[in-house]
Design a protein around this motif. Structure first.
Motif, short mmCIF file in Angstrom:
data_model
loop_
_atom_site.label_atom_id
_atom_site.label_comp_id
_atom_site.label_asym_id
_atom_site.label_seq_id
_atom_site.Cartn_x
_atom_site.Cartn_y
_atom_site.Cartn_z
N ASN A 206 0.70 -1.14 -0.01
CA ASN A 206 -0.06 -0.13 0.04
C ASN A 206 0.95 1.26 -0.11
O ASN A 206 0.34 2.29 -0.41
CB ASN A 206 -1.09 0.04 1.19
N LYS A 213 6.29 -2.31 -8.18
CA LYS A 213 5.84 -2.61 -6.86
C LYS A 213 5.33 -4.04 -6.58
O LYS A 213 5.46 -4.69 -5.50
CB LYS A 213 4.71 -1.58 -6.26
N GLU A 269 -5.21 -2.00 -4.52
CA GLU A 269 -3.66 -2.37 -4.83
C GLU A 269 -3.92 -4.05 -4.84
O GLU A 269 -3.16 -4.62 -5.69
CB GLU A 269 -2.65 -1.73 -3.63
N ARG A 272 -5.22 -5.44 -8.01
CA ARG A 272 -4.24 -5.34 -9.02
C ARG A 272 -2.85 -6.46 -8.90
O ARG A 272 -2.75 -7.00 -9.68
CB ARG A 272 -3.49 -3.97 -9.18
#
Length: 407
Positions: A206, A213, A269, A272
């Protein structure tokens, strides 16, 4: 030569993607087509007398990666709420009970016919007791939602329980209070490590603002898993806890400490991250089954000696599954044959120490059991799909009689 290998490899993976796309139309599991494609490529290589390196070592690496990603993918799909409690209970009991009962039945048969140590027989029996989530979950897209959810829960839990049970039996030369105590201690340590690692990874997920990431998160998951394996800890517990935590943020919002992770932003997130995990799992799964198909030999597939054992093992699997489904009051016709063996069966078989292997359990038997259970699932799904087609035709007929004026 390098360009040719890259072109062929990319082409094979694109074909694997086409197999996955066409499943909804054909009901043929992509794993069958991938194994066939890998086997076909092997025949071409032999015919053209092309010299290629031994790919058997690739199976262990891709299998381990596939195990992590598949369990993570499956646990991200699991919903933990009161409305799912009955389904979760049936899946939990079904996965756990069928694993133990089948393992001890098959171990007893191996012990009776070969007079090997019961521990060795049990170690060799466990790989046949795993309902493969790598094959089952992608194959049940056309089933009803309740049946589909049951397969997701059951196969995901079956993967985890079977690996834990296998490691417990393989790592303990004698089973008693001491071994159970050690396992309980390892389990508690792993739960504590998993909790800390899950919170840390959630925070990173996050708060990393760099454009890259998700790959570092997956690499950290693999790293924590492998370090846990080195210390003989039940590392799949970590993967499962991470997936369940990230996949059920909405159910955890009543805990005050969750607010520090900003669950609403984190959930975006996670969606994803989930997409990347699904695609990575597909890629590793495709590579694994292509290579396994490539390593298959004609003599293994047509081995009549092991075929008798394979048919017997498959029969025992379905007899007990029929009993399990009836006791759980689940639809037998739809779910009886949705019990394939696959990636983790192969991975556990490869993990058996050479001195612990018994002659009856070999690559030919593993291959035949996987093919038989997957083909049985394929036929049952095709039959179920054909039964639904007349209903669609009947529903469409009245629409054809309506004129443009609505008369």
């Amino acid at each position: 030569m390098t360009s040719a290998i890259i072109i062929i490899f990319c082409s094979l993976l694109l074909i694997a993607y086409i197999f996955d796309l066409t499943f909804s139309k054909t009901s043929i599991p992509s794993v069958i087509l991938l194994l066939g494609l890998g086997f076909f490529m092997k025949q071409i290589v032999l015919f053209m007398e092309i010299s290629l390196p031994d790919f058997s070592g690739v199976l262990s690496i891709t299998g381990s990666l596939g195990l992590i990603l598949i369990v993570l993918e499956g646990s991200l799909e699991l919903e933990l709420n009161r409305s799912k409690f009955s389904l979760i209970k049936k899946s939990f009991i079904g996965a756990l009970l069928s694993m133990f009962v089948l393992a001890f039945i098959l171990a007893g048969i191996f012990h009776f016919f070969g007079n090997y140590s019961f521990r060795d027989c049990l170690t060799n029996a466990i790989p046949f007791c795993v309902v493969s989530s790598a094959i089952a979950i992608p194959s049940v897209k056309n089933l009803r939602p309740y049946e589909k959810e049951f397969i997701i829960y059951e196969s995901s839990l079956s993967d985890i329980f079977s690996v834990l049970f296998f490691n417990f039996v393989a790592q303990n030369s004698s089973i008693g209070l001491h071994s159970f105590g050690n396992f309980g201690g390892q389990l508690l340590i792993m739960v504590a490590v998993s909790f800390v690692a899950t919170i840390a990874l959630s925070y990173l997920l996050n708060n990393i603002e760099h454009q890259i990431k998700f790959v570092p998160i997956i690499l950290l998951v693999i790293l924590i898993y492998q370090i846990s394996v080195l210390y003989h800890l039940p590392s799949l517990i970590f993967v499962m806890i991470l997936g369940l935590f990230l996949g059920n943020l909405n159910e955890l919002q009543h805990f005050k400490w969750i607010e520090k992770l900003r669950p609403k932003e984190l959930d975006k997130e996670v969606q994803r991250f989930k997409g990347l995990t699904i695609e990575a799992a597909f890629l590793i799964r495709a590579i694994f089954f292509l290579f396994f198909g490539y390593t298959m030999e004609t003599a293994e597939i047509l081995n009549t000696t092991t075929l008798i054992w394979a048919v017997g093992i498959a029969s025992i699997i379905y007899i007990f599954r029929d009993i399990q489904l009836r006791l759980s009051k689940l639809p037998v016709k739809s779910l009886l044959f949705v019990s394939p063996r696959g990636l983790i069966t192969i991975l556990l078989f490869l993990s058996i120490e050479p001195l612990r292997r018994i002659p009856e359990v070999n690559k030919a038997l593993i291959t035949q059991v996987i093919l038989l259970t997957t083909l049985a699932m394929m036929v049952s799904l095709i039959v179920a799909r054909k039964k639904k087609m007349p209903e669609t035709v009947v529903k469409d007929k009245p629409l054809a009689k309506v004129s443009p004026d609505g008369i």
